[in-house]
Scaffold this motif. Structure first.
Motif, PDB file in Angstrom:
ATOM      1  N   GLU A  44       0.830  -1.210   0.000  1.00  0.00           N
ATOM      2  CA  GLU A  44       0.000   0.000   0.000  1.00  0.00           C
ATOM      3  C   GLU A  44       0.862   1.256   0.000  1.00  0.00           C
ATOM      4  O   GLU A  44       0.562   2.224  -0.703  1.00  0.00           O
ATOM      5  CB  GLU A  44      -0.930   0.008   1.211  1.00  0.00           C
ATOM      6  N   ARG A  45       1.935   1.255   0.779  1.00  0.00           N
ATOM      7  CA  ARG A  45       2.843   2.406   0.810  1.00  0.00           C
ATOM      8  C   ARG A  45       3.457   2.648  -0.568  1.00  0.00           C
ATOM      9  O   ARG A  45       3.569   3.780  -1.017  1.00  0.00           O
ATOM     10  CB  ARG A  45       3.977   2.181   1.812  1.00  0.00           C
ATOM     11  N   ALA A  46       3.859   1.561  -1.224  1.00  0.00           N
ATOM     12  CA  ALA A  46       4.487   1.693  -2.537  1.00  0.00           C
ATOM     13  C   ALA A  46       3.490   2.228  -3.570  1.00  0.00           C
ATOM     14  O   ALA A  46       3.835   3.107  -4.370  1.00  0.00           O
ATOM     15  CB  ALA A  46       5.034   0.347  -2.997  1.00  0.00           C
ATOM     16  N   SER A  47       2.278   1.743  -3.537  1.00  0.00           N
ATOM     17  CA  SER A  47       1.291   2.236  -4.503  1.00  0.00           C
ATOM     18  C   SER A  47       0.932   3.689  -4.214  1.00  0.00           C
ATOM     19  O   SER A  47       0.732   4.479  -5.135  1.00  0.00           O
ATOM     20  CB  SER A  47       0.044   1.351  -4.515  1.00  0.00           C
ATOM     21  N   ALA A  48       0.872   4.067  -2.927  1.00  0.00           N
ATOM     22  CA  ALA A  48       0.583   5.458  -2.576  1.00  0.00           C
ATOM     23  C   ALA A  48       1.724   6.381  -3.008  1.00  0.00           C
ATOM     24  O   ALA A  48       1.496   7.539  -3.360  1.00  0.00           O
ATOM     25  CB  ALA A  48       0.351   5.585  -1.069  1.00  0.00           C
ATOM     26  N   LEU A  68       8.828   5.886   0.770  1.00  0.00           N
ATOM     27  CA  LEU A  68       7.899   4.935   1.389  1.00  0.00           C
ATOM     28  C   LEU A  68       7.495   5.331   2.807  1.00  0.00           C
ATOM     29  O   LEU A  68       6.351   5.108   3.205  1.00  0.00           O
ATOM     30  CB  LEU A  68       8.517   3.537   1.422  1.00  0.00           C
ATOM     31  N   PHE A  69       8.413   5.902   3.569  1.00  0.00           N
ATOM     32  CA  PHE A  69       8.157   6.070   4.996  1.00  0.00           C
ATOM     33  C   PHE A  69       8.074   7.497   5.502  1.00  0.00           C
ATOM     34  O   PHE A  69       7.816   7.709   6.674  1.00  0.00           O
ATOM     35  CB  PHE A  69       9.216   5.308   5.807  1.00  0.00           C
ATOM     36  N   SER A  70       8.302   8.473   4.668  1.00  0.00           N
ATOM     37  CA  SER A  70       8.197   9.842   5.165  1.00  0.00           C
ATOM     38  C   SER A  70       6.737  10.242   5.280  1.00  0.00           C
ATOM     39  O   SER A  70       5.904   9.829   4.473  1.00  0.00           O
ATOM     40  CB  SER A  70       8.938  10.808   4.239  1.00  0.00           C
ATOM     41  N   ARG A  71       6.450  11.025   6.297  1.00  0.00           N
ATOM     42  CA  ARG A  71       5.084  11.532   6.481  1.00  0.00           C
ATOM     43  C   ARG A  71       5.002  12.877   5.784  1.00  0.00           C
ATOM     44  O   ARG A  71       5.758  13.790   6.091  1.00  0.00           O
ATOM     45  CB  ARG A  71       4.769  11.664   7.964  1.00  0.00           C
ATOM     46  N   GLN A  72       4.079  12.987   4.880  1.00  0.00           N
ATOM     47  CA  GLN A  72       3.937  14.214   4.123  1.00  0.00           C
ATOM     48  C   GLN A  72       3.445  15.335   5.025  1.00  0.00           C
ATOM     49  O   GLN A  72       2.554  15.145   5.835  1.00  0.00           O
ATOM     50  CB  GLN A  72       2.952  14.018   2.970  1.00  0.00           C
ATOM     51  N   GLY A  73       4.034  16.509   4.878  1.00  0.00           N
ATOM     52  CA  GLY A  73       3.588  17.678   5.625  1.00  0.00           C
ATOM     53  C   GLY A  73       4.154  17.793   7.020  1.00  0.00           C
ATOM     54  O   GLY A  73       3.880  18.745   7.723  1.00  0.00           O
TER      55      GLY A  73
END
Length: 132
Positions: A44-48, A68-73
């Motif tokens: 799911e992370r990769a597709s997002a 893959l792991f950074s939180r946007q914003g």
């Protein structure tokens, strides 16, 4: 509950490759020795992030991890709420009738509390300015 173990970049790349080859989530989890939910989460992370196999050659491990792991914003190392003055809280906890629960409830309501005091059974708060 066991401590969460991070996947290596090699495992992540292999996970994406196997997923693109049409291997089931259950089989990928068995092959890599990880939980099915971990496989699902990373797919799911990769597709997002808009990643699919084959990954671009210029995509380094650091860039892949960031995508893959950074939180946007949310900037790294910056908290959403100001931390309380831990020294003042330690002093307050030593006073009779003050519990961590009381201090936590006050902090949730107003995160800029410097001091919580008990007077005649009621809690009064002295607030600090936000500094902005």
């Amino acid at each position: 509950m066991p401590k969460r173990r991070r996947l290596t970049m090699r495992q992540l790349r292999q996970l994406l490759r196997l997923s693109a080859d049409g291997i089931s989530v259950r089989d990928i989890a068995t092959m890599l020795g990880i939980a099915r939910s971990t496989v699902q989460d990373n797919i799911e992370r990769a597709s997002a992030a808009g990643l699919s196999w084959p990954l671009p050659a210029e995509l380094t491990d650091d860039v892949l991890e960031h995508r893959l792991f950074s939180r946007q914003g949310v900037k790294q190392g910056i908290r959403r709420r100001a931390e309380p003055d831990w020294g003042a809280l330690t002093v307050e906890l030593k006073k009779p009738g003050v519990t961590l629960s009381i201090l936590w409830e006050e902090y949730r309501i107003r995160p800029f509390i410097l001091k919580v005091t008990l007077t005649a059974g009621s809690v009064t708060c002295l607030e600090a300015s936000s500094g902005a």
